[in-house]
Design a protein around this motif. Structure first.
Motif, mmCIF file in Angstrom:
data_model
loop_
_atom_site.group_PDB
_atom_site.id
_atom_site.type_symbol
_atom_site.label_atom_id
_atom_site.label_comp_id
_atom_site.label_asym_id
_atom_site.label_seq_id
_atom_site.Cartn_x
_atom_site.Cartn_y
_atom_site.Cartn_z
ATOM 1 N N ALA A 163 -4.893 8.521 0.114
ATOM 2 C CA ALA A 163 -4.537 9.643 0.499
ATOM 3 C C ALA A 163 -5.317 9.606 1.902
ATOM 4 N N THR A 164 -4.729 9.749 3.183
ATOM 5 C CA THR A 164 -5.265 9.723 4.447
ATOM 6 C C THR A 164 -4.119 10.308 5.389
ATOM 7 N N HIS A 165 -4.667 10.780 6.448
ATOM 8 C CA HIS A 165 -3.967 11.208 7.425
ATOM 9 C C HIS A 165 -4.089 10.299 8.816
ATOM 10 N N ILE A 166 -4.726 9.268 8.638
ATOM 11 C CA ILE A 166 -5.134 8.310 9.698
ATOM 12 C C ILE A 166 -4.384 7.115 9.486
ATOM 13 N N ASP A 167 -3.777 6.644 10.511
ATOM 14 C CA ASP A 167 -3.083 5.250 10.556
ATOM 15 C C ASP A 167 -4.454 4.215 10.681
ATOM 16 N N LEU B 28 -7.997 5.314 -2.896
ATOM 17 C CA LEU B 28 -8.738 5.791 -1.761
ATOM 18 C C LEU B 28 -8.468 7.225 -1.361
ATOM 19 N N ASP B 29 -9.524 8.018 -1.394
ATOM 20 C CA ASP B 29 -9.093 9.415 -1.302
ATOM 21 C C ASP B 29 -10.022 9.780 -0.107
ATOM 22 N N ALA C 166 0.897 -1.097 -0.278
ATOM 23 C CA ALA C 166 0.222 0.171 -0.020
ATOM 24 C C ALA C 166 0.840 1.380 -0.155
ATOM 25 N N LEU C 167 0.341 2.269 -0.713
ATOM 26 C CA LEU C 167 1.211 3.408 -0.823
ATOM 27 C C LEU C 167 0.265 4.642 -0.132
ATOM 28 N N VAL C 168 0.936 5.176 0.848
ATOM 29 C CA VAL C 168 0.166 6.257 1.501
ATOM 30 C C VAL C 168 0.653 7.768 1.035
ATOM 31 N N LEU C 169 -0.273 8.320 0.362
ATOM 32 C CA LEU C 169 0.140 9.684 -0.313
ATOM 33 C C LEU C 169 0.232 10.666 1.002
ATOM 34 N N ARG C 170 1.378 11.373 1.145
ATOM 35 C CA ARG C 170 1.288 12.532 2.310
ATOM 36 C C ARG C 170 1.265 13.830 1.703
ATOM 37 N N GLY C 171 1.303 14.831 2.257
ATOM 38 C CA GLY C 171 1.478 16.338 1.659
ATOM 39 C C GLY C 171 0.390 17.151 2.322
ATOM 40 N N PRO C 172 0.910 18.457 2.143
ATOM 41 C CA PRO C 172 -0.315 19.489 2.859
ATOM 42 C C PRO C 172 -1.631 19.618 1.930
ATOM 43 N N ASN C 173 -2.775 19.977 2.680
ATOM 44 C CA ASN C 173 -3.950 20.394 1.659
ATOM 45 C C ASN C 173 -3.456 21.131 0.260
ATOM 46 N N GLY C 174 -4.143 20.676 -0.828
ATOM 47 C CA GLY C 174 -3.740 21.464 -2.193
ATOM 48 C C GLY C 174 -2.503 20.813 -2.471
ATOM 49 N N SER C 175 -1.645 19.796 -2.193
ATOM 50 C CA SER C 175 -0.493 19.567 -2.790
ATOM 51 C C SER C 175 -0.727 18.764 -4.048
ATOM 52 N N GLY C 176 -1.821 18.101 -4.078
ATOM 53 C CA GLY C 176 -2.296 17.346 -5.429
ATOM 54 C C GLY C 176 -2.407 15.897 -5.125
ATOM 55 N N LYS C 177 -2.892 15.542 -3.965
ATOM 56 C CA LYS C 177 -3.344 13.976 -3.517
ATOM 57 C C LYS C 177 -4.392 13.783 -4.558
#
Lengths: 207, 218
Positions: free
Chosen positions: A170-174, A138-139, A30-41
Motif C-alpha cells: 500500500a503506497t502512493h510512491i513509485d 508492506l503498509d 508485486a501488487l500495489v493497493l490503491r484507493g483513497p484514505n480509509g478505503s481499507g488498504k
C-alpha cells in the motif's frame, strides 16, 4: 508457488469494510493497493497478515512478512540487537545481508531511540529479508524515507521479486518495480452496515 | 522463544526498564510497616507473614501494565503475532520474564526483610518456599490481566481492579503457609493448595492470555 486469496471479506472493528477481495500473485509479482484514505488498504493488509481474522474466506499468514506503520523497534536496544532479535525469532542466522542492503553498518551500535525517523524506518524494513518469508506485506513502507533510501528500498524489493518472492504494497510512491499490478481497493467496498444496537456483546469474544 | 525471553530480560535491566521498581517498593513497604506499627515483637511477629505477602503482591502489581503495553505501543506486538511463535508461547515467555524480574528477586530478599518483623527462623524456609511457589501465579494472573487490558487507555487502573481479586487465594494460602510455619504447625495443606493454584494458572492462562491478545489485536 503462487499466493492467492479468493472472496475475502475483511473487517475493521465491528464493521465489514471489504467484500469479495480476490487476487493471485505469481512468483516475482508485486501488487500495489490503491484507493483513497480509509478505503481499507491497511485493513486488507492486517487481514492478510493474520492479525484480523477474515469475515469470509481464508488467508495464509505463515507465508507473509508484515511491515506496519509502527516501526516495532525497542529504543533501549541497539540496531544490531533489534535485528538480531527478529532474526532469531524467525530462525535466520545472519543479519549481515539485511544490514548491507539497507546500509545500516554505521548505525549498528547506536541505540534505536537515538535514530532519526528515517533511520528507524530503514531498520524496521531491514527486518523483511530476515523473516525469510515469500510474501511481503508492506503498509506505507516509505514513510519518512529520503529519495535515495526509497530507491534503495525499491532495489531490495525488486531483488526479492527477482528471487521469486512476492509483495503486496500500500503506497502512493513509485518504487520503480518491474512487475507491478494495481488493485483498486475501493472496488471491494462493502455496503456499510452498522452492527445492530442489540447485538450480543460477547459475540465478538466467542466467535 | 529464548530470544524473546533474553530480549525482555535485557530490556528490563536497561535504563527505564523498570527492573528493581517492584523490589524497591517491597523494601520500602517492609521498612515502613514496622515504623508505623511500632517495634514491639508481639505486635509485629503475628502480622509479618501477611505484610510480607501483601508487599510481594503489590510489588508484582506495579510492573504488570508494562508486560504488553510497551510492545503494543511500538508495534512489536503486531510483529510478534505474525512471527512463527504461537501467542501462547509469547504469553508464557512474558509471564516468565515478569517473574524473573519481580517474583524471584522478591523471594530472595524476603528472608532478610523478615528480620524486621521478628519472624522466627523456623518460618524462613516456609516464607521462601511459599513465595517461590506462589509468585509465579501472581505473574501469570497479571499477564492474563495485561493481555485483557492491552490497548485500553488508562488500562492500568482497570488491570489492578481485575487482577487484585484474582490474587486473593494466593495471598490467603501463601500467608497461611508462613504463619503456620512460624507457629510450628503442619503446613502441608495450604502449601498444596498454593501449588495447585499456581499449576492451574500454568495450565489455563497461556490459552486465556493468547485468546485475549488475539481479540485485542484485531
Amino acid at each position: 508457488m503462487t499466493y492467492a486469496v479468493t472472496d475475502l471479506a475483511c473487517r475493521r472493528g465491528q464493521v465489514t469494510v471489504l467484500r469479495g477481495v480476490s487476487f493471485a500473485l505469481a512468483p516475482g509479482e508485486a501488487l500495489v493497493l490503491r484507493g483513497p484514505n480509509g478505503s481499507g488498504k491497511t485493513t486488507l493488509l492486517r487481514t492478510l497478515a493474520g492479525l484480523t481474522p477474515p469475515v469470509e474466506g481464508a488467508v495464509d499468514p505463515e507465508t507473509c512478512a508484515y511491515v506496519a506503520h509502527a516501526d516495532g523497534l525497542k529504543g533501549q536496544l541497539t540496531v544490531a540487537e533489534n535485528l538480531a532479535f527478529w532474526a532469531r525469532i524467525f530462525g535466520t542466522a545472519d543479519i549481515g545481508p539485511a544490514v548491507g542492503a539497507f546500509d545500516l553498518g554505521p548505525l549498528l551500535h547506536r541505540r534505536a531511540a537515538d535514530l532519526s525517523a528515517g533511520q528507524k524506518r530503514r531498520t524496521s524494513l531491514a527486518r523483511l529479508p530476515l523473516t525469510g518469508r515469500p510474501v511481503w506485506l508492506l503498509d506505507e513502507p516509505t514513510v519518512s524515507l529520503d529519495t535515495e533510501t526509497v530507491a534503495r528500498f525499491g532495489q531490495v524489493v525488486a531483488g526479492h521479486l527477482a528471487a521469486g518472492g512476492m509483495a503486496v504494497l500500500a503506497t502512493h510512491i513509485d518504487l520503480g518495480l518491474p512487475e507491478t499490478r494495481a488493485l483498486d481497493v475501493s472496488r471491494f467496498a462493502a455496503a456499510r452496515q452498522e452492527p445492530a444496537a442489540t447485538s450480543d456483546p460477547f459475540a465478538e469474544a466467542v466467535e | 522463544m529464548i530470544a524473546l525471553l533474553l530480549r525482555d530480560l535485557r530490556l528490563a535491566t536497561r535504563a527505564g526498564g523498570g527492573f528493581g521498581l517492584g523490589l524497591a517498593f517491597f523494601l520500602i513497604l517492609a521498612t515502613l510497616v514496622p515504623l508505623g506499627v511500632g517495634p514491639e515483637t508481639d505486635r509485629l511477629a503475628p502480622i509479618g507473614p501477611g505484610i510480607l505477602w501483601l508487599g510481594a503482591l503489590l510489588a508484582c502489581l506495579l510492573s504488570l501494565d508494562r508486560i504488553f503495553a510497551l510492545d503494543l505501543e511500538d508495534g512489536s506486538l503486531d510483529l510478534l503475532a505474525t512471527a512463527p511463535i504461537p501467542l501462547e508461547g509469547v504469553a508464557t515467555v512474558k509471564a516468565l520474564a515478569h517473574w524473573l524480574t519481580t517474583g524471584l528477586p522478591l523471594t530472595v530478599v524476603a528472608p532478610a526483610l523478615s528480620l524486621l518483623f521478628f519472624l522466627p527462623t523456623t518460618a524462613l524456609p516456609w516464607l521462601v518456599l511459599s513465595l517461590l511457589i506462589g509468585t509465579p501465579a501472581l505473574s501469570w494472573l497479571g499477564t492474563f490481566g495485561a493481555a485483557l487490558t492491552v490497548g485500553l487507555k488508562r488500562g492500568s487502573l482497570l488491570l489492578s481492579l481485575l487482577v487484585l481479586p484474582l490474587y486473593i487465594p494466593t495471598l490467603v494460602f501463601g500467608a497461611e503457609v508462613v504463619r503456620r510455619g512460624a507457629e510450628g504447625l503442619p503446613v502441608g495443606t495450604p502449601l498444596a493448595v498454593l501449588a495447585a493454584i499456581t499449576l492451574g494458572c500454568f495450565a489455563l492462562l497461556p490459552f486465556a492470555s493468547a485468546a485475549a491478545l488475539r481479540i485485542n489485536l484485531r
